[in-house]
Enzyme design. Structure first.
Site, PDB file in Angstrom:
ATOM      1  N   THR A 189       0.864  -1.096  -0.099  1.00  0.00           N
ATOM      2  CA  THR A 189       0.054   0.071   0.018  1.00  0.00           C
ATOM      3  C   THR A 189       0.882   1.195   0.039  1.00  0.00           C
ATOM      4  O   THR A 189       1.988   1.249   0.744  1.00  0.00           O
ATOM      5  CB  THR A 189      -0.715  -0.036   1.382  1.00  0.00           C
ATOM      6  OG1 THR A 189      -1.717  -0.999   1.451  1.00  0.00           O
ATOM      7  CG2 THR A 189      -1.666   1.366   1.447  1.00  0.00           C
ATOM      8  N   ARG A 217     -13.270  -8.934  -0.774  1.00  0.00           N
ATOM      9  CA  ARG A 217     -12.560  -8.850   0.471  1.00  0.00           C
ATOM     10  C   ARG A 217     -12.115  -7.312   0.401  1.00  0.00           C
ATOM     11  O   ARG A 217     -11.650  -6.705  -0.257  1.00  0.00           O
ATOM     12  CB  ARG A 217     -11.345  -9.450   0.288  1.00  0.00           C
ATOM     13  CG  ARG A 217     -10.303  -9.608   1.487  1.00  0.00           C
ATOM     14  CD  ARG A 217      -9.177  -8.704   1.232  1.00  0.00           C
ATOM     15  NE  ARG A 217      -8.075  -8.666   2.398  1.00  0.00           N
ATOM     16  CZ  ARG A 217      -7.100  -7.736   2.506  1.00  0.00           C
ATOM     17  NH1 ARG A 217      -6.850  -6.899   1.475  1.00  0.00           N
ATOM     18  NH2 ARG A 217      -6.145  -8.050   3.325  1.00  0.00           N
ATOM     19  N   HIS A 242      -0.175  -6.986   5.624  1.00  0.00           N
ATOM     20  CA  HIS A 242      -1.357  -8.002   6.027  1.00  0.00           C
ATOM     21  C   HIS A 242      -2.361  -7.528   6.617  1.00  0.00           C
ATOM     22  O   HIS A 242      -2.381  -7.402   7.943  1.00  0.00           O
ATOM     23  CB  HIS A 242      -0.587  -9.348   6.537  1.00  0.00           C
ATOM     24  CG  HIS A 242      -1.427 -10.640   6.590  1.00  0.00           C
ATOM     25  ND1 HIS A 242      -1.094 -11.672   6.717  1.00  0.00           N
ATOM     26  CD2 HIS A 242      -2.940 -10.495   6.574  1.00  0.00           C
ATOM     27  CE1 HIS A 242      -2.110 -12.663   6.815  1.00  0.00           C
ATOM     28  NE2 HIS A 242      -3.199 -11.979   6.471  1.00  0.00           N
TER      29      HIS A 242
END
Ligand code: ASP
Length: 331
Positions: A189, A217, A242
């Site tokens: 990200t 998701r 994660h």
């Protein structure tokens, strides 16, 4: 790609020696500092090596006295428009069904926040998130509703699945046995924090999320308090990695609250990582999370679960990419 290679290597080595004990001790063992560092004037702090390009885009206006909020949006937009970045915006890898779905958020020093998740076919989700913040009474819009809002606000529809990303997905489909867990080698990200000349803080996150994820998701990146939190009087924090672990610990909010209670930006990040490490319930080699933080006084810090996480820092004196110290080591 450098980052990717380093991270894969780190994970391959990680039958992970664990630095047990206090996180400050772990940081020292991993080559980090317990105290962190402090910078004067405008600051940009971004995740990963590709954050350097985001910083370069945002820096001129910030250095000239521009607002932190504009800087984080400009930095995020740079990553979103880069077709070679496989984990953000255009060129991002799709979910397992072939859809590129985007998560993004933005927050300013006054606690205003905007967010979009599960958004498809819009080039700049961070700007849609900002529009949610500024033009609606809401914080978060999802999926088709977010897309309809974006189109109504004048954002153009765009096909974000590039030929290269489609080829990678098709190759993955040929060989993969899908298991709904972190394919840790394929997600990142752009999270970016800024402080402007007037001392105002802001932050933004943008991602296409975990590649080949289950359709629907949503990760941590659009969730205020998880991947991003800003308190103008205290500091700002952001995350990458994660997302499920960041969501379960509300990591960025935790980092800022620890700073409010007197922790440095560095030791606050270390504690947030330690919460994940202590509660992993998983092979540590399966998990990567990295936090960055910046205090209102210009102190910066960062910590990760595994080696391999990098930060890009830009100030009037510094333009650099550094490795961030980690909780687990490869020794
Ligand atoms: N946090 C993102 C997600 O879980 C991915 C990443 O930053 O690596 O979707």
């Amino acid at each position: 790609m450098t980052t990717r290679r380093r991270f894969i290597r780190a994970c391959a080595l990680a039958g992970a020696a664990v630095s047990s004990g206090h996180p400050d001790t772990a940081a020292r063992e991993a080559g980090g500092t317990a105290g962190g560092e402090r910078h004067e004037g405008p600051i940009l702090l971004s995740t990963w090596d590709f954050g350097q390009a985001a910083n370069a885009t945002a820096w001129p206006a910030l250095a000239a006295g521009g607002a932190a909020l504009d800087a984080v949006e400009a930095g995020a937009r740079q990553a979103e428009a880069d077709p070679d970045n496989r984990t953000v915006g255009l060129g991002g890898l799709p979910d397992r069904d072939g859809h590129v779905t985007l998560d993004a958020c933005i927050m300013d020093h006054q606690g205003r926040a905007g967010s979009v998740c599960f958004l498809e076919g819009i080039l700049h989700p961070v700007s849609v998130a900002r529009r949610v913040m500024e033009a609606t009474p809401h914080v978060m819009l999802a999926g088709q509703g977010a897309r309809r809002f974006a189109l109504a606000e004048g954002f153009a529809s765009a096909d974000l699945l590039t030929d290269e990303a489609r080829r990678e997905w098709e190759e993955w489909r040929r060989t993969a046995e899908y298991r709904p867990r972190a394919n840790r080698e394929r997600h990142d990200t752009l999270s970016i924090l800024a402080r402007d000349r007037d001392g105002r803080l802001a932050g933004a996150c943008t991602t296409s999320g975990m590649s080949y994820k289950m359709h629907g998701r949503i990760g941590d990146s659009p969730i205020i308090g998880a991947a991003l939190y800003v308190d103008g009087a205290v500091g700002a924090a952001c995350a990458t990695g994660h997302g499920e672990f960041v969501m379960r610990t509300l990591g960025s909010f935790l980092v800022v609250e620890l700073m409010r209670q007197g922790r440095s930006a560095q030791t606050a990040c270390e504690e947030a990582v330690d919460r994940i490490a202590r509660g992993l319930g998983a092979d540590p080699a399966e998990v990567q999370v990295g936090y960055l933080a910046m205090s209102a006084t210009g102190e910066v810090g960062g910590h990760a679960v595994q080696p391999g996480f990098q930060r890009a820092l830009r100030t009037a004196r510094i333009d650099t990419v550094d490795d961030v110290p980690s909780r687990f080591t490869t020794r």
